[in-house]
Write an enzyme that holds these catalytic residues in place. Structure first.
Site, short mmCIF file in Angstrom:
data_model
loop_
_atom_site.label_atom_id
_atom_site.label_comp_id
_atom_site.label_asym_id
_atom_site.label_seq_id
_atom_site.Cartn_x
_atom_site.Cartn_y
_atom_site.Cartn_z
N LYS A 11 -4.23 -17.08 -68.99
CA LYS A 11 -3.76 -16.15 -70.02
C LYS A 11 -2.51 -16.68 -70.75
CE LYS A 11 -5.76 -12.06 -67.76
NZ LYS A 11 -5.53 -10.65 -67.32
N TYR A 51 -12.72 -7.52 -73.78
CA TYR A 51 -12.31 -6.47 -72.85
C TYR A 51 -12.88 -5.11 -73.25
CZ TYR A 51 -9.01 -9.20 -69.95
OH TYR A 51 -8.44 -10.07 -69.05
N PHE A 59 -3.97 1.13 -71.47
CA PHE A 59 -3.39 -0.21 -71.63
C PHE A 59 -4.20 -1.11 -72.57
CE2 PHE A 59 -5.99 -0.27 -67.68
CZ PHE A 59 -6.86 -1.33 -67.94
N ARG A 87 -11.92 -15.23 -57.83
CA ARG A 87 -11.12 -14.00 -57.73
C ARG A 87 -10.19 -14.05 -56.52
NH1 ARG A 87 -12.14 -9.93 -61.47
NH2 ARG A 87 -11.34 -8.30 -60.10
N THR A 93 -5.15 -7.84 -58.97
CA THR A 93 -4.76 -7.62 -60.38
C THR A 93 -3.24 -7.49 -60.52
OG1 THR A 93 -6.84 -6.41 -60.64
CG2 THR A 93 -5.19 -6.17 -62.40
N ARG A 104 -1.84 -15.27 -58.98
CA ARG A 104 -1.14 -14.11 -59.54
C ARG A 104 0.16 -13.82 -58.77
NH1 ARG A 104 -6.53 -10.49 -60.87
NH2 ARG A 104 -6.68 -11.04 -63.07
N ASN A 114 -0.65 -11.18 -65.78
CA ASN A 114 -1.03 -11.65 -64.44
C ASN A 114 -1.70 -13.02 -64.47
OD1 ASN A 114 -3.40 -10.83 -65.53
ND2 ASN A 114 -3.89 -9.28 -64.01
N HIS A 117 -7.63 -14.63 -65.66
CA HIS A 117 -8.76 -13.70 -65.67
C HIS A 117 -9.93 -14.32 -64.92
CE1 HIS A 117 -12.19 -11.33 -66.98
NE2 HIS A 117 -12.78 -12.49 -67.16
N GLU A 128 -19.67 -12.92 -70.21
CA GLU A 128 -18.40 -13.57 -70.58
C GLU A 128 -18.59 -15.06 -70.88
OE1 GLU A 128 -15.63 -12.53 -67.47
OE2 GLU A 128 -15.62 -10.42 -68.06
P1 ATP Z 1 -9.29 -9.54 -65.29
O1 ATP Z 1 -10.46 -8.73 -65.83
O2 ATP Z 1 -8.28 -9.91 -66.36
O3 ATP Z 1 -9.72 -10.69 -64.46
P2 ATP Z 1 -9.03 -7.67 -63.15
O4 ATP Z 1 -10.52 -7.70 -63.11
O5 ATP Z 1 -8.29 -8.01 -61.89
O6 ATP Z 1 -8.48 -8.62 -64.26
P3 ATP Z 1 -9.21 -5.27 -64.72
O7 ATP Z 1 -9.18 -3.91 -64.12
O8 ATP Z 1 -10.50 -5.82 -65.22
O9 ATP Z 1 -8.53 -6.27 -63.66
O10 ATP Z 1 -8.14 -5.27 -65.89
C1 ATP Z 1 -8.19 -6.25 -66.91
C2 ATP Z 1 -6.77 -6.67 -67.24
O11 ATP Z 1 -6.11 -5.58 -67.84
C3 ATP Z 1 -5.91 -7.03 -66.03
O12 ATP Z 1 -6.06 -8.37 -65.60
C4 ATP Z 1 -4.52 -6.80 -66.59
O13 ATP Z 1 -4.11 -7.90 -67.41
C5 ATP Z 1 -4.75 -5.57 -67.46
N1 ATP Z 1 -4.50 -4.32 -66.73
C6 ATP Z 1 -5.27 -3.77 -65.77
N2 ATP Z 1 -4.75 -2.61 -65.32
C7 ATP Z 1 -3.60 -2.44 -66.02
C8 ATP Z 1 -2.58 -1.42 -66.05
N3 ATP Z 1 -2.64 -0.36 -65.25
N4 ATP Z 1 -1.55 -1.59 -66.91
C9 ATP Z 1 -1.47 -2.66 -67.73
N5 ATP Z 1 -2.40 -3.65 -67.78
C10 ATP Z 1 -3.45 -3.54 -66.93
MG MG Z 2 -11.73 -7.43 -64.82
#
Ligand code: ATP
Ligand code: MG
Length: 139
Positions: A11, A51, A59, A87, A93, A104, A114, A117, A128
């Site tokens: 990222k 996304y 968010f 992962r 996350t 992370r 973080n 992705h 994706e």
């Molecule tokens: P990613 O999809 O980026 O790999 P993830 O699967 O661990 O991450 P998701 O729930 O899919 O988590 O959320 C996507 C992204 O949105 C997170 O990686 C983070 O950058 C952001 N995000 C998730 N939850 C929050 C939150 N509560 N506040 C702010 N940003 C968030």
């Molecule tokens: Mg995700």
């Protein structure tokens, strides 16, 4: 475990701090094959499409602005069990909750920033990978 592909993104927060070299080393050491790689800046629209499952969440606006705020490194990774293994290497996350020595934990600075992705299931990996790479790039 079957050979699998996953979509990884380094990222903008990590690229801006020059951490992508170290993250690529960790990817190599962990035994992933890099099938395709591209470094560029996403448009806000591309980040929103990527996304889309999070559209409507509080968010979403900040997340898509962040993801289009600077260059990212987009990767198609291959390994046995690549989706769950990537992962695991990323960690939870929220960097504060991520296990020691995960990317992370080491490099993330907030739940949004973080640093990486990873796809979360075979169906999302397929979507994706095709969102960013053509069939020819994935040979
Ligand atoms: P990613 O999809 O980026 O790999 P993830 O699967 O661990 O991450 P998701 O729930 O899919 O988590 O959320 C996507 C992204 O949105 C997170 O990686 C983070 O950058 C952001 N995000 C998730 N939850 C929050 C939150 N509560 N506040 C702010 N940003 C968030
Ligand atoms: Mg995700």
């Amino acid at each position: 475990m079957a050979k699998e592909r996953t979509l990884a993104i380094i990222k903008p927060d990590a690229v801006a701090r020059g951490l992508h070299g170290d993250i690529l080393s960790r990817i190599h050491e962990a035994g992933f094959q890099i099938v395709a790689i591209e470094s560029r800046r996403l448009t806000k629209e591309e980040a929103e499409g990527f996304y889309a499952v999070h559209r409507g969440k509080p968010f979403f606006g900040d997340l898509t602005s962040f993801m289009s705020s600077g260059k990212v490194v987009i990767l198609a990774l291959e390994a046995d069990g690549a989706i769950s293994r990537w992962r695991e290497l990323m960690g939870a996350t929220d960097p504060a909750k991520a296990a020691p020595n995960t990317l992370r934990k080491l490099y993330g600075t907030s739940i949004q920033n973080n640093c990486t992705h990873g796809s979360d299931a075979p169906e999302t990996a397929a979507f994706e990978l095709s969102y960013f790479f053509s069939g020819r790039q994935l040979i």
